[in-house]
Scaffold this motif. Structure first.
Motif, PDB file in Angstrom:
ATOM      1  N   GLY A 267       0.803  -1.220   0.000  1.00 43.70           N
ATOM      2  CA  GLY A 267       0.000   0.000   0.000  1.00 43.70           C
ATOM      3  C   GLY A 267       0.826   1.257   0.000  1.00 43.70           C
TER       4      GLY A 267
ATOM      5  N   GLY B 262     -10.160   0.784  -2.739  1.00 38.72           N
ATOM      6  CA  GLY B 262      -9.547  -0.273  -1.957  1.00 38.72           C
ATOM      7  C   GLY B 262     -10.323  -1.562  -1.984  1.00 38.72           C
TER       8      GLY B 262
ATOM      9  N   GLN C  44      -2.480  -9.563  -7.001  1.00 41.21           N
ATOM     10  CA  GLN C  44      -1.853  -9.347  -5.693  1.00 41.21           C
ATOM     11  C   GLN C  44      -1.262 -10.649  -5.182  1.00 41.21           C
ATOM     12  OE1 GLN C  44      -4.073  -8.350  -1.807  1.00 41.21           O
ATOM     13  NE2 GLN C  44      -3.274  -6.354  -2.488  1.00 41.21           N
TER      14      GLN C  44
ATOM     15  N   LEU D  59       0.305 -12.272  -1.885  1.00 38.80           N
ATOM     16  CA  LEU D  59       0.307 -11.983  -0.449  1.00 38.80           C
ATOM     17  C   LEU D  59       1.153 -12.997   0.318  1.00 38.80           C
ATOM     18  CD1 LEU D  59      -3.016 -11.740  -1.468  1.00 38.80           C
ATOM     19  CD2 LEU D  59      -2.978 -10.449   0.694  1.00 38.80           C
TER      20      LEU D  59
ATOM     21  N   ARG E  42     -10.771 -15.100   1.745  1.00 34.84           N
ATOM     22  CA  ARG E  42      -9.421 -14.894   2.256  1.00 34.84           C
ATOM     23  C   ARG E  42      -9.123 -13.403   2.225  1.00 34.84           C
ATOM     24  NH1 ARG E  42      -5.692 -18.100   0.049  1.00 34.84           N
ATOM     25  NH2 ARG E  42      -7.081 -19.424  -1.158  1.00 34.84           N
ATOM     26  N   ALA E  43      -8.199 -13.020   3.036  1.00 31.05           N
ATOM     27  CA  ALA E  43      -7.880 -11.600   3.149  1.00 31.05           C
ATOM     28  C   ALA E  43      -7.077 -11.128   1.947  1.00 31.05           C
ATOM     29  CB  ALA E  43      -7.098 -11.345   4.431  1.00 31.05           C
ATOM     30  N   THR E  44      -7.340  -9.914   1.578  1.00 32.07           N
ATOM     31  CA  THR E  44      -6.487  -9.229   0.603  1.00 32.07           C
ATOM     32  C   THR E  44      -5.958  -7.970   1.261  1.00 32.07           C
ATOM     33  OG1 THR E  44      -8.360  -7.992  -0.285  1.00 32.07           O
ATOM     34  CG2 THR E  44      -7.845 -10.091  -1.339  1.00 32.07           C
ATOM     35  N   VAL E  45      -4.933  -7.423   0.646  1.00 30.95           N
ATOM     36  CA  VAL E  45      -4.416  -6.159   1.159  1.00 30.95           C
ATOM     37  C   VAL E  45      -5.064  -5.023   0.383  1.00 30.95           C
ATOM     38  CG1 VAL E  45      -2.372  -4.665   1.362  1.00 30.95           C
ATOM     39  CG2 VAL E  45      -2.215  -7.094   1.939  1.00 30.95           C
ATOM     40  N   ASP E  46      -5.782  -4.229   1.102  1.00 36.99           N
ATOM     41  CA  ASP E  46      -6.368  -3.027   0.504  1.00 36.99           C
ATOM     42  C   ASP E  46      -5.254  -1.998   0.458  1.00 36.99           C
ATOM     43  OD1 ASP E  46      -7.508  -0.580   0.047  1.00 36.99           O
ATOM     44  OD2 ASP E  46      -9.100  -0.800   1.555  1.00 36.99           O
ATOM     45  N   ARG E  47      -4.652  -1.876  -0.772  1.00 35.17           N
ATOM     46  CA  ARG E  47      -3.467  -1.024  -0.905  1.00 35.17           C
ATOM     47  C   ARG E  47      -3.825   0.447  -0.805  1.00 35.17           C
ATOM     48  NH1 ARG E  47      -3.778   1.174  -5.780  1.00 35.17           N
ATOM     49  NH2 ARG E  47      -5.064   0.148  -7.360  1.00 35.17           N
ATOM     50  N   VAL E  48      -5.107   0.771  -1.015  1.00 37.44           N
ATOM     51  CA  VAL E  48      -5.503   2.181  -0.929  1.00 37.44           C
ATOM     52  C   VAL E  48      -5.528   2.628   0.530  1.00 37.44           C
ATOM     53  CG1 VAL E  48      -7.347   3.841  -1.425  1.00 37.44           C
ATOM     54  CG2 VAL E  48      -6.828   1.991  -3.058  1.00 37.44           C
ATOM     55  N   ASN E  49      -6.118   1.762   1.364  1.00 40.16           N
ATOM     56  CA  ASN E  49      -6.291   2.153   2.771  1.00 40.16           C
ATOM     57  C   ASN E  49      -5.281   1.502   3.709  1.00 40.16           C
ATOM     58  OD1 ASN E  49      -8.882   3.698   2.362  1.00 40.16           O
ATOM     59  ND2 ASN E  49      -9.496   1.677   1.566  1.00 40.16           N
ATOM     60  N   ARG E  50      -4.434   0.683   3.101  1.00 38.98           N
ATOM     61  CA  ARG E  50      -3.403  -0.012   3.853  1.00 38.98           C
ATOM     62  C   ARG E  50      -4.006  -0.809   5.009  1.00 38.98           C
ATOM     63  NH1 ARG E  50       1.560   1.642   5.852  1.00 38.98           N
ATOM     64  NH2 ARG E  50       2.372  -0.199   4.771  1.00 38.98           N
TER      65      ARG E  50
ATOM     66  N   TYR F 189      -5.994  -4.874   5.823  1.00 43.81           N
ATOM     67  CA  TYR F 189      -6.476  -6.142   5.305  1.00 43.81           C
ATOM     68  C   TYR F 189      -7.961  -6.019   5.035  1.00 43.81           C
ATOM     69  CZ  TYR F 189      -2.449  -9.199   6.161  1.00 43.81           C
ATOM     70  OH  TYR F 189      -1.237  -9.807   6.116  1.00 43.81           O
TER      71      TYR F 189
ATOM     72  N   VAL G 165     -14.092 -10.215   2.422  1.00 44.03           N
ATOM     73  CA  VAL G 165     -15.476 -10.038   1.976  1.00 44.03           C
ATOM     74  C   VAL G 165     -16.344 -11.098   2.645  1.00 44.03           C
ATOM     75  CG1 VAL G 165     -17.059 -10.092   0.008  1.00 44.03           C
ATOM     76  CG2 VAL G 165     -14.789  -9.045  -0.215  1.00 44.03           C
TER      77      VAL G 165
ATOM     78  N   SER H 265     -17.607  -5.717   2.670  1.00 42.40           N
ATOM     79  CA  SER H 265     -16.163  -5.777   2.862  1.00 42.40           C
ATOM     80  C   SER H 265     -15.831  -5.346   4.279  1.00 42.40           C
ATOM     81  CB  SER H 265     -15.479  -4.848   1.845  1.00 42.40           C
ATOM     82  OG  SER H 265     -14.080  -4.925   2.000  1.00 42.40           O
TER      83      SER H 265
ATOM     84  N   LEU I  27      -3.169  -3.965   9.283  1.00 42.14           N
ATOM     85  CA  LEU I  27      -2.129  -4.794   8.676  1.00 42.14           C
ATOM     86  C   LEU I  27      -1.193  -5.277   9.777  1.00 42.14           C
ATOM     87  CD1 LEU I  27      -1.169  -2.935   5.368  1.00 42.14           C
ATOM     88  CD2 LEU I  27      -2.276  -5.166   5.602  1.00 42.14           C
TER      89      LEU I  27
END
Lengths: 232, 1055
Positions: free
Chosen positions: A43, A125, A169, A171, B38-46, B48, B51, B107, B112
């Motif tokens: 991020g 996001g 992505q 991870l 499964r978790a993803t990394v929300d790169r916008v909000n930094r 995890y 859904v 979501s 993180l």
């Protein structure tokens, strides 16, 4: 090194490949660069100066993301993405060839699988699947080496997103104490999103890139293992 | 609103606390599949991101809104939409509803961290049927905005607000005001419930104030006499009891209370409203309030656990049409008025009695201050409609002015005269006055805490005492007895003399008493007193109360005593307070059918007064009401209407139906026949409706609703099946008949009555007159036998049942006792008991229990008096004294009563006239009568004056007399041998046609005469429904002790 294993998943094979125009720029990484693509680590943006994002060597280059290895900077994930725009009223198809591989596998003690996700982003996001709903297009744990060829019809609702992006992505997997420090890679190649019915874009054959990428991955992990051993 | 530093601090604290949320949110576990990705990394909000997908797997739409609570997360949630009152983060779900099969997703985000993300998503639904909860001290959906200085927050579980200040006027400042900010997420109208605890002083601890409206400015509404339903853990807790405005006035126990007048409107969604409350009496503990949407009912369990209420289905309503049931008839059928018994009065009843408003204590509770309002309403109702008005009551030992006992006798006399005169002046046209009520059970003599003013009454004519004594001496009583009767009755004579002197001659005077006709001894007293008063011209009628506790016994005894009152006083008799009850509608109906016709058709009974018929009835809990608040009639009232109006269809009692076990499904086994109210047979075109009210729960038989045909509906097994069947024409049902079908076989299963306490204590209670009580614990489940060992070494618990023959029966109790009770020396003793007046008990052995579960069995044996055949109560007694364990309860988990099944078979019913006349009487409408001759063990037939025919009847249970043989044993004095007398046996149906089936003429000769009569079908089916055995003497005769016709015995043999 783990035994080379080649697997394949063909998702939603809706039709035989046909000539189509793609909304993806440099989907085949034919210039052996990330032109048209964006990179993100944890991020924080395109910050990596190590091997988080590399291009496999020619003749048919591909993008390769790497995590949890000694020569990477990501603490959580590396993301390759490209902003795209879909026209409403048209139906699109996503094609991509993926190869994922891990330094360790479930046969190894202490193995914690890393994983990867293919999804559409909305700029905020959140990730979406091919059906336009929250989720992902495809995801999988990485346990040894596998290849995937995605060929998926996209729901028209995706065209409503103003800041749509296609994202890959990779991870790092964790348990309650951290990762296994076993590297995993994700090779991305032959990415196209084409309106069904377009006739002037060719789709490259995935099998050659797959085999090439796997061979490269083996070299990467051999280097990393040596590096780790040196740290001890 | 008045703020001070303290309240401001509270506001700040409230704002800093968790976001107030509605308690309407509840987990949605059924019908929705919840998965998480499964978790993803929300790169916008930094962060995890995962859904959570929700899929409606039910067949119905599920209304939102929804939210997903994140529980058990390994990594802290990031960016939650809110937190529950317990601090659990949640994310809102966008979908307003989920159609069947539909999915939606939300979501959810986490910090993180380099660790595995795991969590449990919990879906919640904002159920609009759940109340808004406001803790009195703040909490749940409310924050405390202000707490007056006189209010105290008591910590603990639960935390509650109370006060040490008594102030019985509405608050004039905020010193005893609590102010809450309550969050309402939906506009609407809400009813107020509260969880309260009344202190030990009861009436001094049971009130508070609520606001007239939400907001900072309000008027105060007094909430007094708080009663409700026990909360979990408190005695009497029953989880499924609907919390309404009734309940019990529990002391020192938290209870859920539906607050009368507590209705508030919220105009907008998602608003915070001010709710203010105030204390009144100390000792009231206020735990919490619930604002529940109107139109729903809530059980104790639902309120306690924040569960949704049940939508109230608009009740069926019924508005009866007049005229009164007994309109145009020679006797009245009246009711009590007014208040809760006022609705639709004119449609049913044509005589009025005020239930409470005419009692002295109601009218003049404060000396010389008369409150006539309620009594005026009753009197005016009668006069406006031409109904008979009967005043209840002038003199009594209950509900009298509290001040009367403090006066001297002369002052009492003045007040009594003033009371009489005031009644007379205000109500100059009363038809009847009950001058004295319950002269034997509750005289105003100071006994048992009763008021004491008999000496005041005696002063009216002091010479009466000696006159009464002389009266009874003259009638043959010994001196001691006569003196006692003078003491018992002199004041009554004076009370009546005063009434006769003050009230107009057109007003009939009577007294009133309970447990008369079921008691020979009290009937004797009634006759004594009536004759005494009659000798002085002071009485016009006798009243006996018909409360169910006085009428549950054998009908023969009651009729015999009515006959005695009639024959030995000659006075008109009134059934004054009838309230036949029943645990269920069928029980009440059958008891009405058993009793009411016997009373209504008795020629001496000139009128009947129903002691209430709607909710609010003093014996509502026993099932004595006849209609509901909605006006809908219970089965007994539907029947009563048709019976009294003589418009009910008829349905003859069929004989026992025998069906082989192998009878195939669909085979017809009976064809019931019915008639209209005139006796005309119904045919296929008749608009009738046959119904099985009970007895076919297993569905073995099918009753064709139009034809009355009964067929086999399922494979049969041996047993005796009692089907309670009625036929309805228009709005009137027939008598309900017990149609018995026997499927022969070995070892017929017994009739079983069992109590498993799965839904409450099922009517078990501590015996009257004791402090033993019965609670309930649904978690076991068990009825809790709660003892009170203080001053009492036996704890008795009973269950009332319909009068049942328990010969051969087995009774078992399963109870859990504690080690302390065992060590303390407690024993357990089962018993069964008759009804009043004797309430005779038949005990089993006292059992020494073991700690834990005990199964105590009891096979009661008759006591030689035949009481086992008329049992009306099951009982269990705990015996002490206990050296320890006195605070422990006994958990009664199961009670089972097995009554052996015996097939009706050839039998002989004998009337031997040894102890009484067994109901034999002269026929109604004639002057024929009977006199019981105990020494001769016979009844003497008294002629119908100089008539040539003399008819004598014996009421019997309705029965088919096909194939029966009736044998009469008569004895004729020799003086009558030459009078040419003859006799005919006959049997007779009941109303309306009273059809007779005669036997042949038999000549009577001197000495014993024995003849047998074989009733034959008259072609109209009357033989199937006989209700009287009778005989007719033909020829004129005169009877005295030397010359009479005696009936010594009647035997009825049935095939």
């Amino acid at each position: 090194m783990n035994k080379l294993m080649i697997g394949g998943v063909l998702l939603l094979l809706s039709a035989a490949p046909q000539a189509m125009a793609s909304v993806i720029t440099n989907g085949g990484f034919t210039d052996c660069s990330y032109n048209g693509w964006s990179k993100d680590t944890d991020g924080a943006g395109d910050i990596s100066v190590l091997d988080d994002f590399t291009i496999t060597s020619g003749p048919d280059c591909a993008a390769e993301l790497l995590v949890d290895a000694g020569n990477t900077e990501a603490w959580f994930a590396n993301t390759l993405f490209q902003n795209i725009s879909l026209n409403s009223g048209e139906q699109y198809q996503l094609n991509v060839d993926l190869t994922a591989g891990s330094e360790f596998s479930s046969a190894d003690n202490g193995f914690i699988a890393d994983n990867f996700v293919v999804a559409f982003g909305d700029g905020s996001g959140s990730y979406y699947g091919a059906d336009g709903q929250l989720g992902s297009v495809f995801s999988a744990d990485i346990d040894g080496n596998n290849s995937y060829s995605l060929n998926i019809m996209l729901d028209e609702t995706l065209s409503a997103f103003a800041n749509l992006s296609l994202e890959f992505q990779l991870l790092i997997g964790f348990d309650e104490f951290g990762s296994d420090f076993g590297g995993s890679f994700l090779q991305v190649d032959n990415v196209s999103i084409t309106a069904v019915g377009d006739d002037n874009v060719a789709v490259s054959a995935p099998s050659q890139a797959l085999l090439f990428g796997l061979g490269l991955a083996g070299l990467v992990f051999a280097n990393r293992q040596r590096s780790t051993g040196g740290d001890q | 609103m008045r703020l001070n530093a303290f309240s401001i601090a509270l506001i700040s604290a409230g704002l800093a606390a968790v976001t107030p949320v509605s308690a309407a949110w509840q987990p949605l576990n059924d019908g929705v599949d919840t998965t998480s990705s499964r978790a993803t990394v929300d790169r916008v909000n930094r962060v995890y991101s995962s859904v959570v997908t929700l899929t409606n797997t039910s067949d119905d739409i599920i209304e939102g809104p929804f939210r997903v609570l994140i529980t058990d997360s390994s990594i802290a949630v990031n960016g939650a939409d809110g937190y529950t009152g317990n601090g659990v983060p949640y994310f809102d779900v966008g979908a307003d509803s989920l159609a069947a099969g539909e999915s939606t997703a939300v979501s959810v985000s986490f910090n993180l961290e380099r660790k595995r993300l795991s969590f449990t998503p919990v879906l919640e639904q904002d159920n609009p049927n759940i109340g808004i909860y406001a803790e009195a001290e703040g909490g749940a959906d409310a924050t405390l905005n202000y707490l007056g200085m006189d209010l105290i927050i008591e910590n603990g579980e639960p935390e509650y607000v109370t006060t040490l200040v008594n102030a019985t006027t509405p608050p004039e400042d905020d010193s005893r005001v609590g102010e809450l900010l309550v969050n309402f997420n939906q506009a609407g109208t809400y009813n107020l419930y509260a969880r309260l605890r009344v202190g030990p002083e009861g009436f001094s601890d049971d009130s508070m104030y609520i606001p007239s409206a939400l907001g900072s400015a309000n008027e105060w509404i007094l909430v007094n006499g708080i009663s409700g339903y026990a909360a979990p853990g408190e005695p009497g807790y029953e989880p499924d009891t609907v919390v309404d405005s009734g309940g019990e006035a529990n002391l020192e126990a938290f209870m859920w209370v539906a607050i009368p007048d507590g209705e508030y409107t919220v105009a907008d969604n998602n608003v915070t409203e001010v709710f203010r409350y105030a204390s009144r009496e100390d000792g009231l503990d206020i735990d919490k309030f619930v604002f529940a949407p109107v139109g729903l009912t809530y059980t104790v369990d639902q309120l306690e656990n924040g569960l949704p209420g049940e939508i109230v289905t608009p009740p069926e309503t019924y508005t009866p049409s007049g005229p009164p049931l007994a309109d145009g008839q020679p006797k009245f059928l009246g009711g009590v008025c007014c208040g809760a018994q006022r609705p639709n009065f004119e449609a049913y009843w044509n005589q009025v009695t005020a239930e409470n408003a005419g009692k002295w204590g109601s009218v003049e509770s404060v000396r010389d201050q008369f409150n006539w309002t309620a009594l005026d309403e009753a009197y005016n109702l009668a006069k406006d409609n031409g109904f008979i008005y009967k005043h209840h009551v002038l003199v009594w030992g209950s509900q009298q002015p509290g001040w009367i006992s403090d006066l001297s006798p002369s002052e009492q006399l003045d007040e009594i005269l003033e009371w009489y005169q005031a009644v007379n002046q205000r109500y100059p046209a009363m038809d009847f006055i009950e001058v004295v009520n319950e002269f034997d059970n509750a005289p105003p003599d100071g006994g048992n805490g009763r008021p004491n003013y008999v000496d005041g009454l005696r002063l009216y004519a002091p010479e009466v005492t000696a006159e009464v004594e002389a009266f009874f001496l003259a009638r043959g009583d010994d001196a001691s007895t006569a003196a006692q009767k003078a003491e018992d009755y002199d004041w009554i004579v004076n009370a009546f003399q005063m009434a006769r002197d003050i009230f107009p001659a057109s007003t009939q005077l009577m007294f009133n008493e309970y447990s008369v006709i079921n008691s020979d001894a009290r009937t004797d007293k009634v006759i004594d007193l009536a004759n005494l008063l009659q000798s002085r011209g002071l009485i016009d009628a006798i009243g006996f109360q018909g409360h169910a506790f006085s009428t549950g016994g054998p009908l023969e005894t009651m009729l015999s005593n009515i006959d005695r009152m009639e024959s030995q006083t000659g006075l008109d008799i009134y059934l004054t307070e009838l309230d036949i009850d029943g645990a269920d509608e069928l029980t009440q109906l059958l008891e009405y059918q058993r009793l009411f016709p016997a009373f209504w058709t008795h020629p001496a009974i000139k009128g009947v007064t129903m002691w209430g018929y709607l909710p609010g009835h003093w014996r509502e809990e026993q099932g004595a009401i006849l209609a509901y608040d909605t006006g809908v009639e219970k089965a007994a009232l539907k029947w009563l209407k048709g019976y009294v109006r003589e418009l009910a269809p008829q349905f003859n009692q069929p004989s026992l139906i025998t069906v082989d076990e192998t009878t195939e499904v669909g085979m017809q086994v009976a064809d019931l026949v019915s008639y209209d109210y005139l006796g005309n047979p119904h045919d296929q075109t008749s608009a009738v409706q046959w119904t099985v009210l009970s007895g076919n729960e297993a569905g073995l038989f099918a009753l064709d609703t139009q034809s009355g045909k009964i067929s086999v509906a399922a494979p049969l097994s041996p047993g005796l099946y009692d089907l309670y069947i009625q036929v309805v024409e228009g709005e009137y049902p027939s008598f309900t008949r017990k149609v018995q079908i026997v499927v022969p076989g070995d070892d017929l299963p017994p009739e079983v009555i069992e109590y498993d306490f799965s839904d409450g204590a099922q009517g078990w209670r501590g015996d009257y007159g004791t402090s033993a009580t019965v609670g309930y614990d649904g978690s076991i489940p068990a009825a809790l036998l709660i003892p009170d060992w203080v001053g009492r070494n036996a704890q008795e618990y009973i269950e009332e049942i319909s009068m049942t023959d328990l010969n051969g029966a087995n009774l078992s109790y399963t109870v859990n006792v504690t080690q302390a009770q065992v060590d303390g020396g407690m024993t357990i003793q089962p018993y069964v008991q008759t009804g009043g007046p004797s309430y005779t008990r038949i005990y089993g052995q006292a059992v020494v229990p073991v700690a834990g579960e005990n199964v105590i069995t009891f096979a009661p044996e008759d006591n030689g008096a035949g009481d086992l055949a008329i049992i009306q109560r099951l009982g269990l007694q705990l015996n002490g004294p206990l050296s320890q364990g006195t605070d422990d309860v006994v958990e009664m988990t199961y009670v089972r009563l097995e009554i052996p099944t015996s097939l009706p078979s050839a039998e002989t019913v004998t009337y031997d006239f040894i102890s009484d006349s067994e109901g034999m009487r002269g026929d109604y409408g004639t002057n024929a009568s009977v006199i019981h001759r105990p020494a001769l063990e016979a009844v003497s037939l008294q002629p119908n004056d100089s008539s040539e025919t003399h008819n004598y009847i014996l009421g019997v249970p309705s029965r088919d007399y096909s194939g029966a043989a009736i044998t009469y044993t008569l004895n004729v004095s020799s003086e009558l041998a030459d009078d040419g007398l003859s006799v005919q046996g006959y049997v007779q149906t009941g109303e309306p046609n009273y059809a007779r089936i005669y036997g042949s003429l038999e000549p009577l000769s001197a000495g014993s005469n024995l003849f047998t009569f074989y009733p034959q079908d008259d072609g109209n089916g009357n033989i199937e429904n006989i209700e009287r055995i009778a005989l007719q003497i033909n020829g004129a005769f005169v009877a005295d002790e030397d010359s009479e016709i005696l009936i010594e015995r009647i035997d009825a043999d049935f095939p």
